[in-house]
Write an enzyme that holds these catalytic residues in place. Structure first.
Site, mmCIF file in Angstrom:
data_model
loop_
_atom_site.group_PDB
_atom_site.id
_atom_site.type_symbol
_atom_site.label_atom_id
_atom_site.label_comp_id
_atom_site.label_asym_id
_atom_site.label_seq_id
_atom_site.Cartn_x
_atom_site.Cartn_y
_atom_site.Cartn_z
ATOM 1 N N GLU A 168 8.625 3.187 14.315
ATOM 2 C CA GLU A 168 9.467 3.553 13.170
ATOM 3 C C GLU A 168 9.427 5.067 13.018
ATOM 4 O OE1 GLU A 168 7.937 1.165 9.853
ATOM 5 O OE2 GLU A 168 9.568 -0.247 10.202
ATOM 6 N N ASN B 262 0.798 -1.242 0.000
ATOM 7 C CA ASN B 262 0.000 0.000 0.000
ATOM 8 C C ASN B 262 0.824 1.282 0.000
ATOM 9 O OD1 ASN B 262 0.723 -0.449 2.652
ATOM 10 N ND2 ASN B 262 -1.251 0.122 3.506
ATOM 11 N N SER C 148 1.166 10.897 10.141
ATOM 12 C CA SER C 148 2.475 10.415 9.672
ATOM 13 C C SER C 148 3.481 11.549 9.530
ATOM 14 C CB SER C 148 2.307 9.737 8.313
ATOM 15 O OG SER C 148 1.360 8.711 8.419
ATOM 16 N N LYS D 270 12.408 -7.672 1.257
ATOM 17 C CA LYS D 270 11.436 -8.391 0.420
ATOM 18 C C LYS D 270 10.197 -7.519 0.275
ATOM 19 C CE LYS D 270 7.875 -10.763 0.733
ATOM 20 N NZ LYS D 270 7.154 -10.360 -0.497
ATOM 21 N N PRO D 271 10.078 -6.841 -0.883
ATOM 22 C CA PRO D 271 8.880 -6.012 -1.086
ATOM 23 C C PRO D 271 7.669 -6.872 -1.422
ATOM 24 C CG PRO D 271 10.392 -5.799 -2.969
ATOM 25 C CD PRO D 271 11.012 -6.797 -2.014
ATOM 26 N N ALA D 272 6.487 -6.269 -1.382
ATOM 27 C CA ALA D 272 5.261 -7.001 -1.728
ATOM 28 C C ALA D 272 5.296 -7.397 -3.199
ATOM 29 C CB ALA D 272 4.042 -6.130 -1.449
ATOM 30 N N CYS E 213 -3.112 1.542 6.790
ATOM 31 C CA CYS E 213 -3.289 1.024 8.149
ATOM 32 C C CYS E 213 -3.826 2.122 9.059
ATOM 33 C CB CYS E 213 -1.961 0.506 8.682
ATOM 34 S SG CYS E 213 -0.657 1.734 8.516
ATOM 35 N N GLU F 71 4.764 -3.677 12.358
ATOM 36 C CA GLU F 71 3.815 -2.596 12.038
ATOM 37 C C GLU F 71 2.635 -3.264 11.360
ATOM 38 O OE1 GLU F 71 3.986 0.473 12.854
ATOM 39 O OE2 GLU F 71 6.090 0.828 13.333
ATOM 40 N N ARG G 185 11.284 3.658 5.346
ATOM 41 C CA ARG G 185 11.148 3.763 6.808
ATOM 42 C C ARG G 185 11.932 2.657 7.522
ATOM 43 N NH1 ARG G 185 5.017 4.446 8.915
ATOM 44 N NH2 ARG G 185 5.042 2.203 9.168
ATOM 45 N N SER H 147 -0.119 -7.355 7.435
ATOM 46 C CA SER H 147 -1.321 -7.720 8.195
ATOM 47 C C SER H 147 -0.956 -8.344 9.547
ATOM 48 C CB SER H 147 -2.144 -8.726 7.379
ATOM 49 O OG SER H 147 -1.370 -9.880 7.134
#
Ligand code: NAP
Length: 488
Positions: free
Chosen positions: A469, A162, A452, A185-187, A295, A261, A170, A240
């Site tokens: 973070e 997202n 944020s 490891k990105p989505a 989130c 997170e 971050r 998640s």
């Protein structure tokens, strides 16, 4: 499919391989994973579909690079981050377009995320030189107590789709600042922004093996050799709650440091004395940022019974006027949801609320198109027990429910297993502070719909996570304390 020359250019500029020990290479057997444009469902690009072999090699590279990186002068580490901040900022337009293509959010929002992500690189470039220890005299005298802060060691960083750039920055920012090496490891749905960031960090002078990146379509198989390896000393995960819990259990056996997170179910409280215009503006930001796929997204609007009617009408007017479409098109304010299951979940939650008596003041349905669009929706009269109040919606749906007293508002707000962020609107400062103190969340927005900030500690309580973070705390997650007793 890219439709303009700019789109083709930014896609072609992204390295497509895995980054291991400073070299970009293909996955075993040249396996590839297709990245889709969620506004059309069409393939945009292919990246490496890596597996256990590449992941193991990435950890090997991180382990090999760790000792030299830990002793690299903090100023050098900070200056690499500073150069990366400048490069990301210079290329913000291209990076924003790339992000919109793979993730769907409107380009203006992607630009905002690029700026937010870059800010972590800048913030941690400044923090790298402020890692401090302590020196004191033992209370009984006779010895001196020295403490020093040292990098925890190789880290695995797992990020969601997202916020493809900001969530990576971050984690990478503080890891670099602290002197940790890492495997990212990105989505699988949004690997391109992370690959572009890795290329920028490499250009900025990050030594080989400090940042290794693996992309793939089977996250369990891909991360397994890294998670089970005792040389891994840190896991930082954003995603998640279900996966975060599972991964925490997984690494507990090796007593790995964890930062989690996780999901949220943010309450948005509007008290009777609130400035309603400010509350509606705050609600638009808290609900519609990232099409509700955040989130921190306001998940439940708890409005004093005397103001709920007007608040609902005004919010519906604002949301109903928002333009839905492909994020690259001028004037579009609401992009598609990430995929078909994401949209099906939103449809299920809206249908459940309607079946229990809620009414849609605007929206309530999908929007036609090849992509996964859903109309901005305001639901009034949502009764307790509706699934939309309990589950993370992750879509542009604002369910409104009412309260009569401050105590009731707080009890409703806290009636969730999550505790990431809460928002409250009131003109009464004493009430604002009193309520902020008792809300069970890691963050609270008072009279604003966004919290944020790279300079602030982001994170949750309860099932929303562990650790922070950003802010002064952000680097702590990558440091451990060594104590030295000195006879003196
Ligand atoms: P997700 O399904 O938990 O995935 C997050 C990451 O974990 C992805 O990289 C995913 O890889 C990976 N993953 C999934 N299963 C795994 C496994 N068995 N082993 C190792 N890695 C695994 O979450 P998501 O749907 O991408 O993201 C949405 C969630 O993230 C929401 O709950 C949202 O609230 C949360 N989030 C939290 C924050 C925060 O700061 N608190 C920020 C943003 C998002 P694949 O992509 O390959 O599945």
């Amino acid at each position: 499919m890219a439709t303009t020359s700019d789109e083709r250019r930014v896609l072609e500029a992204v390295p497509r391989g895995v980054l291991v020990g400073g070299e970009w290479g293909p996955a075993a057997g040249s396996a590839e994973l297709a990245v889709e444009d969620p506004s059309t469902g069409e393939e945009l690009a292919r990246v490496a579909d890596a597996g256990a072999g590449e992941a193991r090699a990435a950890l090997d590279a991180a382990v090999a690079a760790q000792p030299a990186w830990a002793t690299t002068p903090p100023r050098e580490r900070g200056e690499i981050l500073r150069r990366a901040f400048e490069a990301v900022t210079e290329r913000a337009d291209d990076l924003a377009l790339l992000m919109t293509l793979e993730m769907g959010k409107p380009v203006a929002e992607s630009r905002a995320e690029i700026a937010y992500g870059a800010d972590f690189l800048r913030w941690f470039s400044e923090e790298a030189v402020r890692i401090r220890g302590s020196w004191s005299v033992a209370p009984a005298g006779g010895s001196r107590l020295l403490t020093m802060r040292q990098p925890v060691g190789p880290a695995l960083l797992i990020t969601p789709w997202n916020f493809p750039m900001a969530m990576a920055a971050r984690k990478i920012g503080p890891a670099i600042a602290a002197g940790c090496t890492m495997v990212l490891k990105p989505a699988e749905q949004t690997p391109l922004s992370a690959l572009a960031l890795a290329a920028i960090l490499t250009e900025a002078g990050l030594p080989r093996g400090v940042l290794n990146v693996v992309t793939g379509s089977d996250p369990a198989a891909l991360t397994q050799p890294v998670l089970d390896d005792p040389r891994l000393r840190k896991l930082s995960f954003t995603g998640s709650t279900a996966v975060g819990r599972m991964l925490s259990e997984r690494v507990a056996g090796n007593l790995v440091h964890v930062s989690m997170e996780l999901g949220g179910n943010a309450p948005f409280l509007v008290f009777a004395d609130a400035d309603l215009e400010a509350a509606v503006e705050g609600a638009v930001v808290a609900k519609m940022r990232n099409t509700g796929e955040a989130c921190t997204s306001a998940n439940r609007f708890l409005v004093h019974e005397a103001r709920a009617g007007e608040f609902g009408r005004r919010l519906a007017e604002r949301l109903g006027a928002m333009r839905v479409g492909r994020g690259t098109d001028a004037g579009v304010e609401v992009g598609p949801l990430i995929d078909a299951p994401g949209r099906a979940k939103v449809e299920r939650l809206v249908a459940d609320a309607a079946a229990r008596g809620a009414s849609a003041l605007t929206g309530g349905h999908r929007v036609d198109g090849p992509g996964y669009f859903f109309a901005p929706t305001v639901l009034a009269g949502v009764p307790a027990g509706a699934a939309v109040l309990d589950e993370e919606i992750f879509g542009p749906v604002a369910p409104i429910t009412t309260f009569a007293t401050e105590d009731e508002a707080v009890a409703l707000a806290n009636a969730t297993e999550y505790g990431l962020v809460s928002y409250l609107f009131t003109r009464d400062l004493a009430r604002a502070l009193r309520v902020a103190e008792v809300l069970e969340s890691g963050m609270v927005g008072i009279n604003r719909g966004m919290v944020s900030n790279a300079a602030a500690p982001f994170g949750g309580v309860k099932q929303s996570g562990l650790g922070r973070e950003g802010g002064a705390e952000g680097i702590d997650a990558y440091l451990q304390t060594k104590y030295v007793a000195i006879d003196a």
